[in-house]
Design an enzyme around this catalytic site. Structure first.
Site, PDB file in Angstrom:
ATOM      1  N   GLU A  13     -23.057 -40.967  52.194  1.00  0.00           N
ATOM      2  CA  GLU A  13     -22.685 -42.214  52.450  1.00  0.00           C
ATOM      3  C   GLU A  13     -22.947 -42.726  53.963  1.00  0.00           C
ATOM      4  O   GLU A  13     -23.731 -43.784  54.067  1.00  0.00           O
ATOM      5  CB  GLU A  13     -21.381 -42.603  51.922  1.00  0.00           C
ATOM      6  CG  GLU A  13     -21.188 -42.562  50.426  1.00  0.00           C
ATOM      7  CD  GLU A  13     -19.727 -42.375  49.939  1.00  0.00           C
ATOM      8  OE1 GLU A  13     -19.116 -41.666  50.404  1.00  0.00           O
ATOM      9  OE2 GLU A  13     -19.319 -43.318  49.154  1.00  0.00           O
TER      10      GLU A  13
ATOM     11  N   HIS B  91     -18.973 -47.336  45.013  1.00  0.00           N
ATOM     12  CA  HIS B  91     -19.461 -45.980  45.329  1.00  0.00           C
ATOM     13  C   HIS B  91     -21.287 -46.528  45.366  1.00  0.00           C
ATOM     14  O   HIS B  91     -21.901 -45.469  45.142  1.00  0.00           O
ATOM     15  CB  HIS B  91     -19.362 -44.851  44.396  1.00  0.00           C
ATOM     16  CG  HIS B  91     -18.144 -44.322  44.529  1.00  0.00           C
ATOM     17  ND1 HIS B  91     -17.314 -44.118  43.446  1.00  0.00           N
ATOM     18  CD2 HIS B  91     -17.200 -44.265  45.546  1.00  0.00           C
ATOM     19  CE1 HIS B  91     -16.113 -43.475  43.665  1.00  0.00           C
ATOM     20  NE2 HIS B  91     -16.059 -43.522  45.041  1.00  0.00           N
TER      21      HIS B  91
END
Ligand code: ADP
Length: 598
Positions: free
Chosen positions: A384, A177
């Site tokens: 993201e 992540h």
């Protein structure tokens, strides 16, 4: 530049299209399309599209490959054309990929070779890469890795205490992540209008996968996922932390094989293992109806997350900011509240009205800490895909490097003393005697010396640098820290919270103080030089020393711009020895920051 970003998971394909000018900041990127295919099944999948008001319909695709092949038609229908590059989210880049990489045949092979480390994710990522390269053969395809942000984690955070042969075979912690943690950390710092390098931050990415990340002074220090994405927090279907002893137990007691146990830890554990559903919305709804399993699952989930916040605050010597993101972090006020409850003792408390009122749009980052508390708590959407588009645009548009050199200065161990320290060491009201001026204007070496006293040994005749400072700071090398028997952290000057305590000894007495650091290498640069070179305060650059000595590149060197600074880089004696420096030496600057300002 128009960039398509593909984020392929085992059961979903999320994609977005961004318009972003090369070299522009993340905030300037514009998302022009957003969609996802989700929950592939023999009768089709869900299709969700739209930015402001997303709508869900059904689509006929039964697999990730079919869905990826359908993307061009979806874009055509939305009137989106002229894709100039494709950015792919890749879960595991191993120790090799520190930044985005163009997806050549060799790079694809390297990513494939990392599959054992990310069995659920890398194959899905690569399947989308394969299909996308055949669909858009004439545009560059780039990989952005979930692991890159954590690759600079210190050895103490990434090393498992296991046999040497295992470690030598590549067993270590990586963390995932990374793109999300990096984005939300920057977003939070922007929102607070404070430089990220001044903050100790914990980011909680709570989605189907979940991880916590400690970001100290702008860099990932530690994160809860490890060699694989199984370690750490409780997740949708993954267990997070378990005792590795369970492999032996389950094998002996239940006759389970390694593959079965692993499969269960990845796919049948976490919220699903505890309640039968991997979806936090279901779990919360059932808990509200009195289901004891769901209530326990929520308690375990929050408890585990809270433990990591405490652990990371300890690891960083304090906490300034907590950020929530991911589907659960963004949307579940009750989970945010449960996680934060009981953290008053460390100055962390949320305001319940602010917490309940969170609605996120337009990349908002909302503050929910109680008024007057020390730790800022923020909620923000992770972005993201946006970050991937930004990294790809930057990587593609980097101009050719220019040659810029600066002088290198080697700092031997020294101390900066406060008034209180001078009084204790040399007698009340004592004035230090400036002996030699330093190149930084107004700074000098004093004639007096002090002794550093540690549990393992002393170092005598240590130089004192003037003028006095509000807070005492002791700068030593790693080698010195072993001699003293104290574990000094690498810090920028002035970032002293949570540093170890050491005893200084002078002719009139001793003084016990925190402030023991190994100074992070840095560049002092005056404003005119910075303007000419095209650097700003807080940029980081790489510096290569190979005109003499042993040849070495120092990465991530912080540039500190000040009006009267004498432009030079400061390294410590260990670094100088490693580079084989003697006499006057210059270093050559390179790195992204330098390339952004042609
Ligand atoms: P991924 O990791 O696949 O990107 P997301 O970040 O979308 O996943 O997070 C999915 C999780 O977020 C699911 O557990 C879902 O139940 C949870 N979630 C989404 N909306 C809410 C909500 N309003 N309340 C509680 N949980 C939510």
């Amino acid at each position: 530049m128009r960039i398509l970003v593909l984020n392929a998971g085992s059961s979903s394909l999320k994609f977005g299209v961004f318009d972003i000018a090369p070299g522009a900041g993340v905030a300037e990127a514009r998302q022009v399309f957003k969609a996802s295919f989700d929950r592939f099944a023999p009768d089709g999948c869900d299709f969700r599209s739209g930015i402001a008001d997303p709508q869900t319909t059904r689509a006929a695709h039964t697999s990730l490959a079919e869905a990826t092949e359908a993307v061009p038609a979806v874009l055509r229908q939305a009137g989106i054309d002229n894709i100039e590059a494709v950015g792919h989210r890749i879960a595991h880049g191993g120790a090799r990929f520190k930044q985005a990489a163009e997806l050549s045949a060799e790079v694809i092979d390297e990513i494939r070779a990392l599959t054992p480390l990310a069995p659920m994710h890398n194959p899905a990522n690569l399947q989308a890469v394969d299909v996308a390269r055949s669909v858009w053969p004439y545009v560059p395809h780039w990989a952005v890795f979930d692991t890159s942000f954590h690759l600079e984690n210190p050895a103490r955070a990434i090393t498992y205490a296991v046999p040497k042969a295992w470690r030598e075979s590549g067993l270590r912690r990586f963390g995932f992540h990374g793109t999300s943690h990096k984005y939300v950390a920057h977003r939070a710092a922007d929102e607070l209008a404070q430089p990220l390098r001044d903050l100790r931050l914990v980011s909680l990415h709570l989605g189907n996968g979940a991880s916590a990340c400690a970001i100290a002074h702008g860099k990932s220090l530690d994160s809860s996922m490890g060699m694989t994405s199984l370690e750490g927090l409780v997740m949708g279907t993954r267990s997070g932390d378990v005792d590795p002893g369970l492999f032996g137990y389950l094998s002996r007691q239940m006759g389970l094989g390694v593959a079965e146990i692993e499969e269960a830890l990845y796919r049948d554990s976490g919220l699903k293992g505890l309640t039968g559903s991997s979806d936090m919305r279901d779990v919360e709804a059932r808990a509200a109806e009195g289901d004891a399993d769901a209530q326990l699952a929520i308690n375990i989930y929050a408890y585990r997350a809270r433990k990591y916040i405490g652990a990371y605050a300890a690891a960083m010597g304090g906490l300034d900011v907590l950020v929530f993101t991911g589907g659960i972090g963004e949307n579940s006020p009750s989970m945010r509240r449960r996680i934060c409850d009981g953290l008053d003792f460390m100055g962390l408390r949320i305001d319940h009205d602010r917490n309940m009122a969170v609605t996120l749009q337009d990349r908002a980052a909302l503050q929910i800490q109680a008024y007057g508390t020390r730790v800022n708590v923020l909620v923000t959407e992770t972005a993201e895909q946006l970050m991937i588009a930004h990294e790809v645009a930057n990587a593609i548009s980097l101009p050719k490097p220019r040659h810029v050199s600066i002088p290198i200065a080697v700092s031997a161990r020294h101390v900066h003393l406060s008034r209180e320290a001078v009084d204790a060491l040399f007698g009340p009201g004592y004035e230090l005697t400036p002996d030699k001026p330093l190149r930084q204007k107004g700074h000098w070496v004093a004639r007096e010396r002090v002794t550093l006293h540690g549990p393992k040994g002393d170092i005598a005749h240590v130089a004192i640098l003037g003028p006095l400072r509000p807070r005492t700071q002791i700068e030593i090398s790693r080698t010195d820290s072993f001699k003293l028997g104290l574990d000094a952290p690498v810090r920028q000057s002035g970032a002293l919270d949570g540093t170890p305590t050491i005893r200084l000894i002078g002719p009139a007495g001793h003084y016990d103080t925190d402030g023991l650091i190994i100074a992070a290498r840095h560049i002092h640069m005056n404003r005119d030089d910075a303007r000419e070179i095209g650097l700003s305060d807080g940029d980081t650059v790489d510096v290569t020393l190979d005109s003499s000595g042993r040849g070495l590149t120092f990465s991530h060197v912080l540039v500190r711009v000040a009006d009267n600074a004498f432009t030079e880089m400061h390294i410590d004696t260990d670094e100088a020895n490693a580079a084989g420096i003697s006499g006057a030496v210059e270093g050559e600057l390179s790195g992204e920051a330098l390339l952004k300002h042609p």
